[in-house]
Design a protein around this motif. Structure first.
Motif: not given
Length: 194
Positions: A47-56, A61-74
């Motif tokens: 379920x880790x990437x669900x917040x990435x898509x919620x952001x989209x 796109x920009x907030x989805x990209x930001x959440x995905x990058x921070x999520x990947x760092x985590x």
């Protein structure tokens, strides 16, 4: 004119920054708890990437990209798969929000147009195919050899391409469906504009 375009691209509203931080924190919590199923070669359905898509679905796109990058760092620092898991999660999930962003640009759509399931299903089908086209070779030539120590030939022998595509298709459909339900059916979209 060019300066105003750049300013538009890099301008994020304060409520979007708050949402990005919150969604990245939720992604981190989902990584820590890590509910899901792991395939024999290390790919998770989770379920880790669900917040990435919620952001989209909430902000684009920009907030989805930001959440995905921070999520990947985590994932890099919190998951046993470290940087390899982070790269693979990002590469696999990026098409799930990038394809809708491209469709928005091409067809002059708004994110709210994806409330219509028929439009969403057609766009997500393309996203899943792109996800497979990216992730199958990356798994064979990069991730599986690093994760398991197998050669590319062994990886192709033990892990059929349709299994990689199938698991990634399930993961992509799961992420989009849950995010879409939360945003458009459970009305998180009311928080998208303040």
């Amino acid at each position: 004119m060019i300066l105003s375009k750049w300013k538009e691209i890099f301008t994020i509203k304060s409520h979007e920054i708050t949402a990005v931080a919150s969604l990245a924190a939720i992604s981190a919590a989902l990584q820590m708890v890590h509910v899901g199923w792991m395939s024999p070669w290390g790919m998770w359905i989770d379920l880790v990437a669900i917040p990435w898509l919620i952001a989209y679905f909430l902000f684009g796109g920009r907030p989805a990209f930001a959440v995905s990058v921070v999520g990947a760092l985590i994932i890099t620092f919190a998951a046993p798969s470290t940087w390899l898991g982070a790269i693979m999660k990002w590469l696999a999930t990026a098409p799930m929000w990038l394809v809708p962003v491209l469709m928005q640009k091409i067809l002059r759509l708004k994110v709210s147009d994806f409330k219509k399931p028929a439009l969403l299903i057609s766009v997500i089908a393309v996203a899943i195919l792109l996800r497979g086209a990216i992730i199958i070779p990356v798994n064979y030539y990069f991730a599986i050899p690093i994760w398991t120590g197998w050669t590319t030939a062994q990886a192709m022998n033990f892990v059929p391409w349709w299994a990689i595509l199938g698991i990634n298709g399930i993961q992509g459909a799961l992420e989009v469906t849950i995010a879409w339900l939360l945003v458009f059916r459970f009305r998180l979209d009311r928080f998208a504009t303040w």
